[in-house]
Motif scaffolding. Structure first.
Motif: not given
Length: 273
Positions: A46-64
């Motif tokens: 869950q902690g990893e989800m919170l950290r990576i989920g706020t990162v923007v700028g990947f080419k193949h995917f986006s997260m919310t």
């Protein structure tokens, strides 16, 4: 004789009950220990989800992020696979009540269901990364990597390719500085924790190098224009800070000519003399 037989039967049942209680107690302790370990792993996930989920700028995917336990993942599919839609949506969840992370398909995509050998679309996808999660070596980005590879139908693609144009186009230098720092930190963790193949490792390393240049160029601009909030606050605090003059110096500055030499010497005597 009957007493002896009765005693032996009674002793047998007594030993059997003790063994049963011991075994049950041991199983219960093992179950509790496994539950604690799973809980710890799930909190880490869950902690990893919170950290990576706020990162923007990947080419193949986006997260919310949708709270602490859910993350909506949108992956662009390869144009070479005509049977797949341009984009596929997934729900990556780490619910505490399930004691394990799962991934659900949230868009119509029969090809992906067949590729993951998932019969019922309402059920979680049958992913190897999720099955291996309890080993303690699977991270959020491993699940994302498997999904991107399914959407591109190849393992040669770097799932974490960076959209550098996104960072170049950021006019706000403070936003550029923070977003590049978040992406660099995320990519470094992926390299250190997952150890991807050589092709992916080289590609990620190149992106880290390019992002680092953008990051420090943005930092240099912020320093030159004094646009960093913490520097602004520091300079303002220094400007508004009252000057601390020494009492003997202020006495001298008042009117030394009106004082006799002895009296002036007594009143302006520094504290260390």
């Amino acid at each position: 004789m009957y007493n002896i037989i009765f005693f032996q039967i009674f002793h047998f049942f007594k030993v059997f009950i003790k063994l049963y209680k011991y075994r049950t107690s041991k199983q219960h302790k093992n179950r509790e220990r496994m539950d604690q370990e799973n809980k710890k792993l799930l909190l880490q996930f869950q902690g990893e989800m919170l950290r990576i989920g706020t990162v923007v700028g990947f080419k193949h995917f986006s997260m919310t992020l949708q709270g602490r336990e859910e993350m909506l993942l949108k992956i662009k599919t390869s144009s070479k696979i005509h049977a797949l839609p341009p984009e596929s949506s997934f729900l990556l969840a780490a619910y505490a009540r399930y004691h394990s992370p799962y991934v659900w398909l949230r868009s119509e995509n029969q090809v992906l269901l067949k590729m993951t050998r998932t019969v019922n679309p309402d059920n979680p996808l049958n992913l190897q990364s999720v099955q291996n999660w309890k080993n303690g070596t699977i991270h959020v980005w491993d699940v994302i990597q498997e999904l991107v590879q399914y959407c591109h139908n190849t393992t040669d693609v770097n799932p974490f390719d960076v959209n550098l144009n996104h960072f170049y186009s950021l006019k706000n230098k403070a936003e550029q500085y923070l977003s590049t720092a978040a992406m660099i930190n995320c990519l470094q963790k992926i390299l250190l924790a997952s150890q991807p193949n050589v092709h992916v490792t080289k590609s990620i390393s190149k992106d880290i190098y390019k992002l680092t240049k953008v990051h420090f160029q943005g930092l240099e601009t912020l320093v030159q224009t004094k646009s960093i909030p913490i520097l602004k606050q520091y300079e303002e605090s220094q400007m508004n800070r009252p000057s601390k003059s020494l009492p003997w110096a202020s006495n001298y500055a008042s009117s030394p000519s009106k004082l006799s030499p002895n009296l002036w010497a007594q009143q302006t005597k520094p504290p260390w003399m």
